[in-house]
Design a protein around this motif. Structure first.
Motif, PDB file in Angstrom:
ATOM      1  N   LEU A   1      -6.552  11.429  20.091  1.00  0.00           N
ATOM      2  CA  LEU A   1      -5.811  10.090  20.825  1.00  0.00           C
ATOM      3  C   LEU A   1      -4.222  10.436  20.659  1.00  0.00           C
ATOM      4  O   LEU A   1      -3.463  10.128  21.554  1.00  0.00           O
ATOM      5  CB  LEU A   1      -6.254   9.188  20.318  1.00  0.00           C
ATOM      6  N   ALA A   2      -3.580  10.895  19.268  1.00  0.00           N
ATOM      7  CA  ALA A   2      -2.390  10.786  19.276  1.00  0.00           C
ATOM      8  C   ALA A   2      -1.979  12.214  20.237  1.00  0.00           C
ATOM      9  O   ALA A   2      -0.721  12.038  20.812  1.00  0.00           O
ATOM     10  CB  ALA A   2      -2.274  11.271  17.761  1.00  0.00           C
ATOM     11  N   ALA A   3      -2.513  13.175  20.041  1.00  0.00           N
ATOM     12  CA  ALA A   3      -2.162  14.207  21.155  1.00  0.00           C
ATOM     13  C   ALA A   3      -1.995  13.927  22.455  1.00  0.00           C
ATOM     14  O   ALA A   3      -1.156  14.462  23.202  1.00  0.00           O
ATOM     15  CB  ALA A   3      -3.015  15.576  20.989  1.00  0.00           C
ATOM     16  N   ALA A   4      -3.023  13.178  23.074  1.00  0.00           N
ATOM     17  CA  ALA A   4      -2.735  12.580  24.405  1.00  0.00           C
ATOM     18  C   ALA A   4      -1.522  11.758  24.882  1.00  0.00           C
ATOM     19  O   ALA A   4      -1.631  11.174  25.882  1.00  0.00           O
ATOM     20  CB  ALA A   4      -4.318  11.979  24.737  1.00  0.00           C
TER      21      ALA A   4
ATOM     22  N   GLY B   1      -2.279  23.500  12.892  1.00  0.00           N
ATOM     23  CA  GLY B   1      -1.095  24.435  12.944  1.00  0.00           C
ATOM     24  C   GLY B   1       0.403  23.480  12.699  1.00  0.00           C
ATOM     25  O   GLY B   1       0.173  22.043  12.549  1.00  0.00           O
ATOM     26  N   ARG B   2       1.332  24.042  12.558  1.00  0.00           N
ATOM     27  CA  ARG B   2       2.402  23.433  12.201  1.00  0.00           C
ATOM     28  C   ARG B   2       3.109  22.569  13.264  1.00  0.00           C
ATOM     29  O   ARG B   2       3.611  21.308  12.785  1.00  0.00           O
ATOM     30  CB  ARG B   2       3.712  24.645  12.155  1.00  0.00           C
ATOM     31  N   ASP B   3       2.638  22.763  14.560  1.00  0.00           N
ATOM     32  CA  ASP B   3       3.320  21.863  15.635  1.00  0.00           C
ATOM     33  C   ASP B   3       2.253  20.914  16.154  1.00  0.00           C
ATOM     34  O   ASP B   3       2.514  20.151  17.140  1.00  0.00           O
ATOM     35  CB  ASP B   3       3.778  22.780  16.699  1.00  0.00           C
ATOM     36  N   GLY B   4       1.051  20.831  15.604  1.00  0.00           N
ATOM     37  CA  GLY B   4      -0.104  19.972  16.175  1.00  0.00           C
ATOM     38  C   GLY B   4       0.190  18.658  15.902  1.00  0.00           C
ATOM     39  O   GLY B   4       0.892  18.159  15.053  1.00  0.00           O
ATOM     40  N   ALA B   5      -0.422  17.788  16.885  1.00  0.00           N
ATOM     41  CA  ALA B   5      -0.192  16.411  17.056  1.00  0.00           C
ATOM     42  C   ALA B   5      -0.516  15.871  15.412  1.00  0.00           C
ATOM     43  O   ALA B   5       0.062  15.110  14.935  1.00  0.00           O
ATOM     44  CB  ALA B   5      -0.689  15.637  18.109  1.00  0.00           C
ATOM     45  N   ALA B   6      -1.753  16.343  15.166  1.00  0.00           N
ATOM     46  CA  ALA B   6      -2.297  15.910  13.671  1.00  0.00           C
ATOM     47  C   ALA B   6      -1.512  16.052  12.581  1.00  0.00           C
ATOM     48  O   ALA B   6      -1.261  15.161  11.682  1.00  0.00           O
ATOM     49  CB  ALA B   6      -3.705  16.529  13.683  1.00  0.00           C
ATOM     50  N   THR B   7      -0.774  17.283  12.682  1.00  0.00           N
ATOM     51  CA  THR B   7       0.195  17.694  11.558  1.00  0.00           C
ATOM     52  C   THR B   7       1.375  16.759  11.576  1.00  0.00           C
ATOM     53  O   THR B   7       1.818  16.036  10.518  1.00  0.00           O
ATOM     54  CB  THR B   7       0.585  19.025  11.691  1.00  0.00           C
ATOM     55  N   ARG B   8       2.065  16.551  12.646  1.00  0.00           N
ATOM     56  CA  ARG B   8       3.124  15.885  12.845  1.00  0.00           C
ATOM     57  C   ARG B   8       2.799  14.332  12.770  1.00  0.00           C
ATOM     58  O   ARG B   8       3.881  13.636  12.663  1.00  0.00           O
ATOM     59  CB  ARG B   8       4.037  16.342  14.072  1.00  0.00           C
ATOM     60  N   HIS B   9       1.824  13.735  12.953  1.00  0.00           N
ATOM     61  CA  HIS B   9       1.456  12.534  12.914  1.00  0.00           C
ATOM     62  C   HIS B   9       0.605  12.185  11.616  1.00  0.00           C
ATOM     63  O   HIS B   9       0.174  11.026  11.391  1.00  0.00           O
ATOM     64  CB  HIS B   9       0.603  11.945  14.328  1.00  0.00           C
TER      65      HIS B   9
ATOM     66  N   THR C   1       0.716  -0.847  -0.157  1.00  0.00           N
ATOM     67  CA  THR C   1      -0.031  -0.018   0.044  1.00  0.00           C
ATOM     68  C   THR C   1       0.815   1.198  -0.136  1.00  0.00           C
ATOM     69  O   THR C   1       1.796   1.159   0.977  1.00  0.00           O
ATOM     70  CB  THR C   1      -0.783   0.048   1.182  1.00  0.00           C
ATOM     71  N   ALA C   2       0.492   2.057  -0.884  1.00  0.00           N
ATOM     72  CA  ALA C   2       1.497   3.400  -1.029  1.00  0.00           C
ATOM     73  C   ALA C   2       0.608   4.564  -0.556  1.00  0.00           C
ATOM     74  O   ALA C   2      -0.592   4.590  -1.053  1.00  0.00           O
ATOM     75  CB  ALA C   2       2.002   3.604  -2.463  1.00  0.00           C
ATOM     76  N   VAL C   3       1.205   5.149   0.362  1.00  0.00           N
ATOM     77  CA  VAL C   3       0.373   6.649   1.050  1.00  0.00           C
ATOM     78  C   VAL C   3       1.274   7.875   0.668  1.00  0.00           C
ATOM     79  O   VAL C   3       2.336   7.811   0.642  1.00  0.00           O
ATOM     80  CB  VAL C   3       0.050   6.271   2.277  1.00  0.00           C
ATOM     81  N   HIS C   4       0.549   8.857   0.365  1.00  0.00           N
ATOM     82  CA  HIS C   4       1.168  10.102   0.077  1.00  0.00           C
ATOM     83  C   HIS C   4       0.826  11.119   1.095  1.00  0.00           C
ATOM     84  O   HIS C   4      -0.545  11.342   1.291  1.00  0.00           O
ATOM     85  CB  HIS C   4       0.954  10.699  -1.286  1.00  0.00           C
ATOM     86  N   SER C   5       1.489  11.596   2.005  1.00  0.00           N
ATOM     87  CA  SER C   5       1.053  12.443   2.969  1.00  0.00           C
ATOM     88  C   SER C   5       1.432  13.938   3.020  1.00  0.00           C
ATOM     89  O   SER C   5       2.653  14.201   2.805  1.00  0.00           O
ATOM     90  CB  SER C   5       2.007  11.917   4.405  1.00  0.00           C
ATOM     91  N   TRP C   6       0.611  14.627   2.846  1.00  0.00           N
ATOM     92  CA  TRP C   6       0.901  16.210   2.460  1.00  0.00           C
ATOM     93  C   TRP C   6      -0.216  16.993   3.566  1.00  0.00           C
ATOM     94  O   TRP C   6      -1.410  16.809   3.273  1.00  0.00           O
ATOM     95  CB  TRP C   6       0.549  16.578   1.100  1.00  0.00           C
ATOM     96  N   VAL C   7       0.490  17.733   4.320  1.00  0.00           N
ATOM     97  CA  VAL C   7      -0.409  18.479   5.536  1.00  0.00           C
ATOM     98  C   VAL C   7      -0.702  19.788   5.097  1.00  0.00           C
ATOM     99  O   VAL C   7      -1.597  20.305   5.757  1.00  0.00           O
ATOM    100  CB  VAL C   7       0.355  18.833   6.835  1.00  0.00           C
ATOM    101  N   PHE C   8      -0.669  20.074   3.726  1.00  0.00           N
ATOM    102  CA  PHE C   8      -1.308  21.241   3.421  1.00  0.00           C
ATOM    103  C   PHE C   8      -2.916  20.875   2.808  1.00  0.00           C
ATOM    104  O   PHE C   8      -3.571  21.968   2.263  1.00  0.00           O
ATOM    105  CB  PHE C   8      -0.753  21.798   1.884  1.00  0.00           C
TER     106      PHE C   8
ATOM    107  N   ALA D   1       7.372   9.372  13.944  1.00  0.00           N
ATOM    108  CA  ALA D   1       5.858   8.788  13.830  1.00  0.00           C
ATOM    109  C   ALA D   1       5.736   7.569  13.020  1.00  0.00           C
ATOM    110  O   ALA D   1       4.878   6.759  13.393  1.00  0.00           O
ATOM    111  CB  ALA D   1       4.938   9.870  13.993  1.00  0.00           C
ATOM    112  N   ALA D   2       6.272   7.869  11.727  1.00  0.00           N
ATOM    113  CA  ALA D   2       6.008   6.845  10.822  1.00  0.00           C
ATOM    114  C   ALA D   2       6.694   5.544  11.149  1.00  0.00           C
ATOM    115  O   ALA D   2       6.169   4.531  11.121  1.00  0.00           O
ATOM    116  CB  ALA D   2       6.399   7.322   9.531  1.00  0.00           C
ATOM    117  N   LEU D   3       7.873   5.917  11.867  1.00  0.00           N
ATOM    118  CA  LEU D   3       8.670   4.463  11.949  1.00  0.00           C
ATOM    119  C   LEU D   3       8.221   4.050  13.474  1.00  0.00           C
ATOM    120  O   LEU D   3       8.278   2.616  13.769  1.00  0.00           O
ATOM    121  CB  LEU D   3      10.166   4.880  12.725  1.00  0.00           C
ATOM    122  N   ASP D   4       7.089   4.483  14.222  1.00  0.00           N
ATOM    123  CA  ASP D   4       6.280   3.813  15.172  1.00  0.00           C
ATOM    124  C   ASP D   4       5.332   2.774  14.621  1.00  0.00           C
ATOM    125  O   ASP D   4       4.246   2.529  15.363  1.00  0.00           O
ATOM    126  CB  ASP D   4       5.869   4.726  16.314  1.00  0.00           C
TER     127      ASP D   4
END
Length: 440
Positions: A379-382, A227-235, A212-219, A282-285
C-alpha cells in the motif's frame, strides 16, 4: 501535547563511547553537546551505564549521579533538553549488567525481589536528582531491556507477559516517584512487535508510560528483502509508528521514534542522506508523533574493539565532530520544522490487523516478510497512507472517528505474498528465523 515535533539525537560521547563515565570529562561533553546543538536539535537521550552507577545493590555512586546532573546542566546551557535511560542494559551489541545479578549472584532481573528493590531505588534516585531541572524530559526505564527476557539472547531471564507487565509498571512508578509528572517511558527492541510469544507485548508498549517508544532498524530483514530504496525500507519507521497506534487505548497517544538510523552496508554511506530524509519525512506524515531521536549523535571511535561493523558509522557527526551528510539532512529538516505545527492529514484508510489485543500471539505476521507487513508495504509503495487498526476495533465508530479513519480494508483485499519472517537479534545485529504463524 504540543503540536511542535521534537528533534534530537541519542548522545554517543566521542571520548570513550559510553565508557566515558569511567573518565568523565565535562569539557569533552560540552564540546560534543555544542556540535549536537549546532545541528538545530532540541534534545538528547543519554545513557548511564547501570553497573557503573550501581555497582552494588545498595550503593548508587553519588559522584556518578553528580556527573549525570552536570551533563544535564551542560545540555541546558546549549538549549538541549535531556531524557535519561536508566537500566543499561543493552547498547550496540554489548550487555551491561551489574555483578550482583550475574554468575554466583545470578538472579532474574525481572522477578527477584531484591533485584527489583535495587532497580526501583536506582531509577528513583536518578529521576529525583534531575527532577528540579527544567530541561529534564523524563526517564526511560532502560534501553531494549526486553532482549534479556527471551531468545535470541544466549542466556535470557525467562518471564511471562504478566510478569513483564508487572515489572514495567513497578519501574515506571519508581521513575514517577522520583520525578512526578515528567515524561516517563519504556523502550523495547522490535521483538515486541514482531516475535511470536515474546513476553513484552505491543499492549505493554502502547499502554504503559507517557508515550509509546519505537526503535526502527531496517537491518531486521526489511532492507535485505526490499532493498535500500524500497518503500518498506524507507517507510519502516512510519510503519512501526502506525503499527504501535493499533494497540493504544488512547487514540491520541503520543509516539516517540526514539531510535532510528542508517545502518551500513544495508544503507550505503552514499545513500545515508537520502534514506534519512525519506525516513524522517515519512515519520512526520504520522499523527501524534512526539519526536524523532536519531541514532546516534557521533560515530564510535574505531580504536574501540569488537563492535559490529555497522555500529561504528551511525553518527550524524564523525568521531571528531565533523557533520556528515545525514547530519546536514537532519539540520535542514529541523530548520524547516522549527516553527511549524505538526498536523499531518488523517490517514483515512486503515489496514485491519487480525490479532489479539492482549497477547498478540501472531506477531510474526507483522514482521518483514509477514503477510501483514507486506500488505502494508505494498500500500505504501502504491502511494497510499495506511493506518493500522486491530480487528476488534475495526467496527468501533468512536475509535475510528477519533483517528480520522473512514475506510477499513483487510490483508486479503491487498493480496498476500509473504514467504519468510525474521526478527532482529539485538545482541549481534543479525537476523534470525522466527516461528511462522499459521497459514504463512
Amino acid at each position: 501535547m504540543s503540536s511542535r515535533v521534537r528533534f534530537g539525537a541519542n548522545y554517543t560521547p566521542t571520548a570513550g563511547w559510553f565508557h566515558h563515565w569511567l573518565d568523565f570529562d565535562l569539557d569533552d561533553v560540552r564540546a560534543d553537546l555544542d556540535s549536537i546543538a549546532a545541528l538545530g536539535l532540541d534534545h538528547v537521550r543519554v545513557f548511564p551505564l547501570w553497573p557503573l552507577f550501581q555497582p552494588n545493590r545498595t550503593l548508587i555512586r553519588p559522584r556518578a549521579v553528580e556527573q549525570l546532573v552536570a551533563l544535564a546542566d551542560a545540555a541546558a546551557e546549549r538549549g538541549l533538553d535531556v531524557g535519561v535511560d536508566g537500566l543499561q542494559g543493552h547498547l550496540s551489541s554489548f550487555d551491561f549488567q551489574p555483578s550482583w545479578t550475574l554468575t554466583w549472584h545470578r538472579r532474574n532481573i525481572f522477578t527477584d525481589p531484591d533485584v527489583l528493590s535495587g532497580q526501583e531505588e536506582y531509577l528513583r534516585t536518578l529521576a529525583s536528582a534531575l527532577a528540579d531541572r527544567p530541561n529534564f524530559i523524563g526517564m526511560t526505564v532502560g534501553n531494549e531491556v526486553n532482549q534479556f527476557s527471551d531468545g535470541p539472547h544466549p542466556d535470557p531471564d525467562r518471564i511471562t507477559a504478566e510478569q513483564a507487565g508487572a515489572w514495567l509498571t513497578r519501574m515506571l512508578a519508581a521513575c514517577e516517584k522520583g520525578a512526578p509528572g515528567r515524561f516517563h517511558t519504556h523502550a523495547e527492541y522490535d521483538a515486541t512487535w514482531y516475535q511470536d510469544g515474546h513476553p513484552f507485548t505491543p499492549a505493554h508498549a502502547a499502554r504503559l508510560g507517557a508515550a509509546t517508544a519505537v526503535h526502527s532498524w531496517v537491518f531486521n530483514g526489511t532492507a535485505q528483502r526490499h532493498g535500500r530504496d524500497g518503500a518498506a525500507t524507507r517507510h519502516h519507521a512510519a510503519y512501526l509508528i502506525e503499527l504501535s497506534k493499533a494497540w493504544a487505548l488512547d487514540p491520541l497517544r503520543p509516539v516517540w521514534l526514539q531510535e532510528v538510523g542508517a545502518p551500513a552496508p544495508h544503507i550505503p554511506a552514499e545513500d545515508a542522506a537520502g534514506f534519512t530524509e525519506a525516513t524522517v519525512e515519512a515519520a512526520l506524515d504520522c499523527a501524534d508523533l512526539w519526536g524523532i531521536t536519531w541514532w546516534c549523535s557521533h560515530d564510535v571511535d574505531r580504536s574501540l574493539a569488537d563492535f559490529p561493523e555497522l555500529e561504528y558509522s551511525l553518527g550524524l557527526l564523525t568521531n571528531d565532530r565533523v557533520v556528515k551528510p545525514a547530519g546536514r539532512t537532519i539540520a535542514r529538516i529541523t530548520e524547516r520544522w522549527r516553527d511549524r505545527e505538526h498536523r499531518p492529514r488523517a490517514r483515512t484508510t486503515a489496514l485491519v490487523l487480525d490479532s489479539d489485543a492482549e497477547t498478540a500471539a501472531d506477531r510474526s505476521a507483522c514482521a518483514p516478510g509477514g503477510a501483514f507487513f507486506e500488505a502494508w508495504a505494498r500500500l505504501a509503495a502504491a502511494g497510499a497512507r495506511p493506518a493500522v487498526v486491530l480487528r476488534e476495533l475495526s467496527h468501533d465508530a468512536g475509535h475510528l472517528s477519533a483517528r480520522g479513519i473512514t475506510e477499513v480494508i483487510t490483508v486479503d483485499d491487498v493480496g498476500r505474498g509473504a514467504d519468510a519472517v525474521s526478527v532482529r537479534d539485538p545482541t549481534a545485529d543479525r537476523e534470525t528465523a522466527a516461528p511462522q504463524s499459521p497459514g504463512q
